[in-house]
Structure formats: structure tokens, C-alpha cells
Enzyme design. Sequence first.
Site, short mmCIF file in Angstrom:
data_model
loop_
_atom_site.label_atom_id
_atom_site.label_comp_id
_atom_site.label_asym_id
_atom_site.label_seq_id
_atom_site.Cartn_x
_atom_site.Cartn_y
_atom_site.Cartn_z
N CYS A 78 0.75 -1.08 0.02
CA CYS A 78 0.01 -0.15 -0.05
C CYS A 78 0.87 1.23 -0.05
CB CYS A 78 -0.96 0.09 1.13
SG CYS A 78 -2.49 1.17 0.97
N HIS A 165 -3.76 -5.01 0.72
CA HIS A 165 -3.31 -5.48 1.87
C HIS A 165 -3.21 -7.06 1.97
CE1 HIS A 165 -2.61 -1.53 4.24
NE2 HIS A 165 -3.38 -1.18 3.41
N GLU A 167 -2.22 -8.77 4.42
CA GLU A 167 -2.25 -9.36 5.98
C GLU A 167 -3.37 -9.53 6.20
OE1 GLU A 167 -1.51 -4.77 5.99
OE2 GLU A 167 -1.26 -6.40 4.63
N SER A 219 1.74 -12.90 38.20
CA SER A 219 0.56 -12.36 38.37
C SER A 219 -0.49 -13.41 38.12
CB SER A 219 0.31 -11.35 36.97
OG SER A 219 0.30 -12.35 35.90
N GLY A 220 -0.25 -14.69 37.73
CA GLY A 220 -1.15 -15.89 37.50
C GLY A 220 -1.38 -15.89 36.18
N GLY A 221 -1.12 -14.83 35.10
CA GLY A 221 -1.37 -14.78 33.92
C GLY A 221 -0.46 -15.62 33.16
N VAL A 222 -0.87 -15.77 31.79
CA VAL A 222 0.00 -16.49 30.95
C VAL A 222 1.48 -16.13 30.62
CG1 VAL A 222 0.23 -17.41 28.46
CG2 VAL A 222 -2.02 -17.24 29.51
N ASP A 223 1.63 -14.79 30.84
CA ASP A 223 2.82 -14.29 30.10
C ASP A 223 3.92 -14.44 31.28
OD1 ASP A 223 1.33 -13.42 27.94
OD2 ASP A 223 1.23 -11.34 28.51
N SER A 224 3.56 -13.87 32.36
CA SER A 224 4.50 -13.93 33.63
C SER A 224 4.61 -15.59 34.08
CB SER A 224 4.11 -13.36 34.72
OG SER A 224 2.94 -13.98 35.29
N SER A 225 3.94 -16.47 33.80
CA SER A 225 4.05 -17.75 34.18
C SER A 225 5.24 -18.51 33.12
CB SER A 225 2.53 -18.68 33.84
OG SER A 225 1.79 -18.02 35.00
#
Length: 507
Positions: A78, A165, A167, A219-225
Amino acid sequence: MAEKIIILDFGSQVTQLIARRVRELQVYCEIHPYNHIPTIDSSVKGIILSGSPCSVRDEDSPRVDLSLFGELPILGICYGAQLLAHQGGGSVQASQHREYGRAHLTGTKDSILWDEISNSSQVWMSHGDTIMELPSQYEIIGSTESVKVAAFAHTSKPIFGIQFHPEVTHSTEGSIILRNFVVKVCDCTQDWTSDSFVETTVANLKEKLGQDKVVLGLSGGVDSSVAAVLLHRAIGKNLYCIFVDNGLLRKDEFEQVLESYHSLGLNVKGVDSKQRFYDALAGLSDPELKRKAIGKTFIDVFDHEAHAIEGVAWLGQGTIYPDVIESVSVKGPSATIKSHHNVGGLPDFMKLKVVEPLNTLFKDEVRKVGKTLGIPQEILGRHPFPGPGLAIRILGDITPEKVDILQKVDAIFINGLKSEGLYDQVWQAGAILLPIHSVGVMGDERTYEQVVALRAVSSLDGMTADWCHLPYEFLGKISNEIINKVKGVNRVVYDISSKPPATIEWE
């Protein structure tokens, strides 16, 4: 040195989608602002120029010196295509009408980009300018019903421009076009997998951290785990994890998550700081003030706990790639929608170096890495949960009583989604306690109690989201259960706003 594709961002809202499509091809790529070009070394296999809300005809429009890329393959999308034509000496003019929406592409000349592409392939147009005349070194390779120069190529170099585009999902064979460029033109080997990421990252962490100690806030979340398990695999007992109960978690979450972390073999200390957070939030209603109070209190608690560990040199964080991208603006500071809790929150006085093992991954890639690491699905499949917790789902000031009401409502909603098999169909769900009361009738008595809103959205990465069409029967059942079981609530509403224009959270 691992091979990669560099995507130069000119300000398009869908630049991240280009990166996601390239990553889906198992090829590593990075997004960089057009005015902060990284070192182009032998690991770089090709360059993609993104779209932009700007016009190449404007004097202050973003430009890039194409000679910096030597003989590397280039794909302009584009605005990127218009830039190639404009800087090469071609003509780009304002369209008589904005070219937006579905169109059908016809390849007018054989090209490697069209390998396995059907004739009259549907593509998505979104531009206000049109390439009227190509530079002499380029030739047209594709057109649509209304756009003569829909795709072009250099006559002797691996340089391509496409006016649509590829994508977005509306370009039905766009991923094939990107594959043809990345794999066939750039000769990428498609070996960037979650297994290779884990192997490479663990080796790099071992080399980087050595025998140093790392402290990480969970934190209990996916990323920090996932970050914790990656670090643990690299440095073992030298990783010290801290899980803070800020009094704003989901019902029983502190105990449940702490138990799951211990089962993963992590060295975790749970810290009950509920009252400290409630005190810091007392009387605050403005969402930004609440976020800042929570952030400051968390840092104070975390700093105290970190200093109790002798010889800590590093702070581990679960920062992921969208956090990094969103913290870098293409053209100066962007408008603050809400303060971010992952990037730039480390105070100078902590004097710790930062290690972020996930800062090149998108959320879905983090989950794949977590699966490779053997992390249980109940952790990997968890819905995203905001850093400030229930504080930004309680509109107005925060009290322990309000938190208790919302925790009970939230638990009924989330457990209901799970029991009805709907949880995994939803990207994120939660309840919001509204700062209003409404009249109701229970038995023969008039009530004047609080209203809660339920929110459930579908999304890929949180950048955009649609509200979920949950079954009416389910919503009716959950509403009835909330009103009957949670004292203080007499009305339940369902939020049917998408993002944009609304955000996922209410604050």
C-alpha cells in the site's frame, strides 16, 4: 545467527498483522519504526514496507533511504508500494474516489508472487492515492477492475509493490502472496518454531545470567507464568518468584494460582498485601489515579520483598512483543489511552537489570511456547486479566465490600462459561460493578441495589475485539443466579460494544 525479515512501520494500524502472518510461516520477523532502522546484517533476509495513513505527496510524509538495504528483497504494501514508485520517479496522485474494500486481482504478467494464486483472487484495498505512472525500472504485474497498477515489480531486482493489503483476512490468498515473498524470494528456511525458540532462549539466558539471581513478579497470567518457567529452565533455584495478593484478584485466585506454581517446581513466595492496596486506593475514583496507586504500591511491596533476597541482580518481566511495539511511537508521542503496566514501570532506585525472555513474542506464540514447556492448559488457556485487577472493573472508588461483591459475580460468570463449554470460545470475559443503583422488586419488597455489567469478547490479540454472541438462555441463567446469590445486586446487563470504538475494559 538466526535469519529474519525486517518490517518497517510507517504508521499503519495493521502493521502487527503483517508480522503475525510472517510468523505463521515459521519465519522470525521484527517491526521497527521507519525512522529507527536497525543494523542490516547478514541475518536480514528481506524488507517489508508497511502501509500508512499518510500520503507520499505530502512534504512531511515518512520516507526511507532504500539504498540502505543493498540488494535485499523488498516488498512495499500500500503506502510502501507508493513510496517505491514515488521515490523511483513515478507519479502518485490523489484518487478521484477512495479505493476501499474488496477487489479482484488479475495477474497481468507472470511473477513469483503469483505462484499458487488463483485468477481473480480477492484482495482488500484501502488507499486514497493511486500510482498513475511507474518509474522506468518497474513493470505492472497485476491489476484490478479499477486499479491499473495494483502490483508491480522491478525489472532486474527482487523489489515488489502491491497496492492492496495481503495481511488482512479479506485478502483471501494474501498469506500465500506473503509466503511467496518470504520463502521463495527471500529464501527463508521456515525453522522458527516454539521448540527452536525454547532451545535458543534457554541457551541465551544461561549465557546472559550465569549464576546471577533473578526476581520475578508473578501475576497468575499466561505471560509471567511462561516467562517464569523459561527462566527456571535456564537458572533453576536462582529464580525467585513473588506472587502478590493485591486484594483485587478473582475469587480464591491467590490460593489456586500459588498451588499451581508450586506444582511446576517454581520457587514462589506468596505475599498478602490486600490491606495495603485498599489503603492506597481509598477515596480514588479516577481510573488513571487508581492505576498509578496500584503500580506504586506494587513496586513498594515488590521492592521490599526483592531486597529480602540477598544478591539479586536481575528483574524478570513477562513483557511481550505488542507491549514493546506500543511503547515506541512512529511519529512522536501518541495519545495515551491508558497507562501500561509492563513497559517502563521499573523505578531507578531498584538498581536491577531487566530480563524479558518473551519480548519478541505475540500472545498466541507465548501460549505455544508454554505448551512446549509443558505448562498445564488451565494456566495457558486463562483469559487475559488486567494488571490493576478488579480495580478497573469497579467504576468509582474501591472498598473491600465492593471487591467482595464483584468477586462473587465474576466467579458465577466465569464458572458458568466453563461449565457450559463456552470459556474457550471467549478471548476475555469479566464483570463490571457500575456506580449506579436501580430499583427492583424481590418478594413483595422494593430494592434499591447495584447494577453489574457482564463483558465477553472474541479477539486474536486484544488490538481489536468483537462482543460475543453468548446464548440468551445462558445469559438468562447467569443473570438469575447472580441476582439470587449475590446480596447487593438486583440488575444484570450485557455489554454489546466492540473494540473499537469501545475498549475491552471499562476503565
